[in-house]
Design an enzyme around this catalytic site. Structure first.
Site, mmCIF file in Angstrom:
data_model
loop_
_atom_site.group_PDB
_atom_site.id
_atom_site.type_symbol
_atom_site.label_atom_id
_atom_site.label_comp_id
_atom_site.label_asym_id
_atom_site.label_seq_id
_atom_site.Cartn_x
_atom_site.Cartn_y
_atom_site.Cartn_z
ATOM 1 C CD GLU A 62 -2.671 1.123 2.578
ATOM 2 O OE1 GLU A 62 -2.799 0.323 3.442
ATOM 3 O OE2 GLU A 62 -3.334 2.129 2.742
ATOM 4 N NE ARG A 302 5.718 -8.312 11.510
ATOM 5 C CZ ARG A 302 5.498 -7.311 10.883
ATOM 6 N NH1 ARG A 302 4.443 -6.872 9.986
ATOM 7 N NH2 ARG A 302 6.099 -5.939 11.032
ATOM 8 C CE LYS A 312 3.575 0.046 4.729
ATOM 9 N NZ LYS A 312 2.535 -0.002 3.275
HETATM 10 P P1 ATP Z 1 3.321 -2.392 7.921
HETATM 11 O O1 ATP Z 1 2.937 -3.630 8.781
HETATM 12 O O2 ATP Z 1 4.641 -2.071 8.095
HETATM 13 O O3 ATP Z 1 2.373 -1.380 8.090
HETATM 14 P P2 ATP Z 1 2.250 -3.566 5.711
HETATM 15 O O4 ATP Z 1 1.967 -4.966 5.748
HETATM 16 O O5 ATP Z 1 0.915 -2.665 6.210
HETATM 17 O O6 ATP Z 1 3.246 -3.056 6.710
HETATM 18 P P3 ATP Z 1 1.896 -3.555 3.037
HETATM 19 O O7 ATP Z 1 2.498 -2.168 2.128
HETATM 20 O O8 ATP Z 1 0.336 -3.719 2.937
HETATM 21 O O9 ATP Z 1 2.408 -2.902 4.245
HETATM 22 O O10 ATP Z 1 2.720 -4.875 2.679
HETATM 23 C C1 ATP Z 1 3.328 -5.047 1.365
HETATM 24 C C2 ATP Z 1 3.342 -6.668 1.492
HETATM 25 O O11 ATP Z 1 4.679 -6.667 2.347
HETATM 26 C C3 ATP Z 1 2.559 -7.384 2.214
HETATM 27 O O12 ATP Z 1 2.418 -8.803 1.231
HETATM 28 C C4 ATP Z 1 2.951 -7.806 3.432
HETATM 29 O O13 ATP Z 1 2.478 -9.013 3.975
HETATM 30 C C5 ATP Z 1 4.733 -7.685 3.347
HETATM 31 N N1 ATP Z 1 5.170 -7.257 4.557
HETATM 32 C C6 ATP Z 1 4.882 -6.148 5.324
HETATM 33 N N2 ATP Z 1 5.816 -6.184 6.344
HETATM 34 C C7 ATP Z 1 6.592 -7.565 6.230
HETATM 35 C C8 ATP Z 1 7.589 -7.921 7.254
HETATM 36 N N3 ATP Z 1 7.893 -7.450 8.427
HETATM 37 N N4 ATP Z 1 8.058 -9.176 6.766
HETATM 38 C C9 ATP Z 1 7.744 -9.637 5.682
HETATM 39 N N5 ATP Z 1 6.569 -9.134 4.731
HETATM 40 C C10 ATP Z 1 6.244 -7.985 5.161
#
Ligand code: ATP
Ligand code: MG
Length: 600
Positions: A62, A302, A312
């Protein structure tokens, strides 16, 4: 610092790392690709007439912030699997998709930085001459149309309760939800209201569109989830075209299906959403919209990394509250920060390969990331000399204006890279830590002579053997200057040098030639390994010493360094000329990582 042995030890450590990284997703993919449904995919075509590869993954961030090291794991996994299976029959690819359905939090600045980060990591979204860069907002028209299909099949309804009412009636883990009084609206009424929502006839929050699943479902996610809400907001790509926006759970699975994604890989927190993912796609399949094989969601653990954050929202807080100097602060775990700190894309890919992929949540130690960088840079980074904590050494028996040309290889294993030249002079800078007024046992570097022993003897690397003859203190008793004599027949590389056996081997720079340069010594951003776990207020655990700015001395050749060039400053670690603040003839260096893990 490794005082007695100047030898770089990083390459030995490579062997200590687990041999075969594990990734359970490979087994799942292998199994699926052996099934006829997947093998027949190349016989089917997408809307542009292209045959479908059996394996399609996607990376769907996102655009509401900068990517961090956790995303790097997801990028390496999704793009990496596609690269790995590319040579199989029918091929494979990974789509880049911006999941941009929330107009309020998203921004083109983030889109640009995300695309840049993925490219920098070494991946792209081209396959067979086609660009697979997608935006969920490109699917708004289809998403809307599918929502109408669901209404027509009695699978969705317009709810006119307030957000609070909806929330209150959802129930919880122990308590079933209650049906909305609007749940049994007729298909016609639902369609008419939904169209009016789209036409902008209502204000924000007046109505929502919900799936009609089951309010008593044990999984709360399945209790008639909201899939559309009214938001009179400008979208960075679709402008004011829409005033209703689809929610994540609805958008995500449909975007996957529209792109013929075969394996939709995400982190474990989406496990509870998988039944909803399947429900939406199966319902649309029954309605004739999609066909098998539908995409399947697979969750992995993760990345959690010690001494930093991978959220984020929390990273945004660090930036907003000025705990760091922006998203690209070299202490940030963002890709822009890590990159500016001096990490290479290869080291991040190596790191992701080493940590593997599993279903169990765990913490990865920051030292694993640091070691991946050392292992990558050991063979690549030219060597240079830097004195970070200078102390003046005067060679009493060396002529006042004399100088002796010395040289050292740019890299110990790459003689073809040539040599760096510098001069030995009467006054040189040495590291303050290479001298002790009262040497402790086992200290084999410089110390003054005393009644029962001669002064310390060391080799000044690539130069001469010297022996300490005395020391000068300032009025506070602090060491101001060290005096020594040198042995003219001990020069490195000359036959006489073998006659001198010394245990200490220290680096130095001619005072007349050394270049004074700003160096930024970075350390962990937090003092706690798990700064945001449990009750921890992560802001209370910021490391006050995470950034230290010093003026160091560098060898003269470093004057012409270009921004972004990396070096191993011998006995110290890996450093990079800062990409932003360095100027021509005036580099500024960031310490990327020390040669050894010194964190206690
Ligand atoms: P955050 O938790 O930091 O806000 P998010 O999951 O909201 O991250 P997205 O932009 O939705 O961020 O994530 C894009 C992709 O990256 C998703 O498929 C998510 O599962 C993956 N992702 C996010 N954080 C991690 C992590 N710590 N380890 C592995 N993959 C991740
Ligand atoms: Mg998310």
């Amino acid at each position: 610092m490794s005082p007695e042995s100047p030898k770089n030890t990083t390459s030995n450590k490579t062997k200590a790392i687990a041999a075969e990284p594990s990734n359970f997703l490979r087994q799942i993919i292998e199994h699926d690709l052996a099934q006829p449904l997947y093998q027949q995919r190349p016989l089917r075509h997408d809307a542009d007439g292209n045959a479908l590869p059996p394996l399609i993954t996607r990376f769907p961030p996102e655009p509401n912030g900068y990517l961090h090291i956790g995303h790097a794991k997801s990028i390496c996994l999704n793009f990496g699997l596609a690269a790995e299976y590319q040579s199989r029959a029918g091929g494979a690819r990974c789509n880049m998709r911006l999941d941009d359905t929330n107009p309020v939090k998203e921004d083109v600045e983030y889109v640009d930085s995300i695309l840049d980060a993925v490219r920098w990591l070494g991946f792209d979204w081209e396959a067979n001459g086609q660009t697979h860069l997608h935006y969920a907002s490109d699917y708004f028209a289809q998403l809307y149309q599918f929502a109408e299909v669901l209404i027509e099949h009695g699978k969705a309804y317009v709810d006119s309760q307030t957000a609070d009412e909806i929330h209150a009636k959802r129930g919880n883990f122990n308590q079933a939800g209650q049906n909305s009084p609007y749940r049994n609206r007729s298909v016609e009424e639902n369609l008419q209201l939904f169209r009016a929502m789209r036409a902008g006839e209502f204000s924000d929050g007046q109505h929502v569109l919900r799936l009609k699943i089951e309010m008593q479902h044990p999984n709360i996610v399945m209790r008639d989830p909201v899939i559309y809400r009214i938001r009179h907001a400008h979208h960075h790509r679709t402008g004011d075209q829409w005033c209703i926006y689809p929610l994540y759970d609805f958008t995500h699975c449909i975007s996957d299906a529209l792109e013929f994604v075969s394996h939709s890989i995400c982190t474990l927190e989406f496990e509870n959403n998988r039944p909803l993912y399947d429900w939406i796609l199966n319902t649309l399949k029954e309605a004739g919209v999609f066909s098998d094989p539908l995409p399947h969601q697979h969750e992995f653990a993760r990345l959690n990394l010690t001494y930093t954050l991978t959220s984020k929202r929390k990273l945004l807080q660090l930036v907003a509250e000025k705990c760091v100097d922006g998203w690209d602060d070299p202490r940030m775990p963002t890709i822009v920060g890590i990159r500016r700190r001096g990490y290479t894309p290869e080291s991040l890919r190596l790191f992701c390969e080493r940590i593997g992929v599993s279903k169990a949540d765990s913490w990865i130690d920051m030292s694993t990331l640091e070691q991946a960088l050392r292992d990558d840079l050991d063979a690549k980074a030219p060597r240079a000399t830097a004195v970070l904590k200078p102390l003046k050494l005067v060679i009493e028996n060396f002529p006042e204006n004399g100088s002796e040309a010395c040289s050292a290889p740019r890299h110990p294993h790459h003689p073809e890279w040539g040599k760096r030249e510098f001069n030995f002079t009467r006054e040189v800078w040495i590291e303050a830590d290479d001298f002790m007024l009262e040497p402790v046992k086992g200290f084999f570097r410089l110390y003054p002579p005393s009644n029962d022993q001669a002064g310390g003897r060391v080799r000044l690397r690539h130069g001469f053997v010297i022996e300490c003859t005395g020391v000068e203190l300032d009025s506070n008793g602090q060491v101001k200057q060290v005096n020594a004599r040198y042995f003219p027949d001990s020069k490195s590389g000359t036959p006489g040098s073998d006659n001198y056996k010394v245990k200490g081997n220290i680096h130095w720079l001619s005072v007349a030639e050394a270049l004074a340069v700003e160096v930024r010594l970075y350390d962990h951003l937090f003092t706690e390994p798990h700064p945001d776990s449990g009750e921890n207020n992560f802001l209370a655990h910021l490391n006050p010493n995470s950034k230290q700015i010093i003026t160091a001395y560098l060898e003269p050749s470093m004057k012409s360094v270009q921004a972004g060039e990396r070096f191993q400053f011998e006995r110290h670690g890996y450093f990079i000329a800062d990409a932003i603040d360095s100027q021509a003839g005036k580099p500024i260096f960031n310490r990327t990582v020390a040669l050894k893990d010194t964190w206690k």
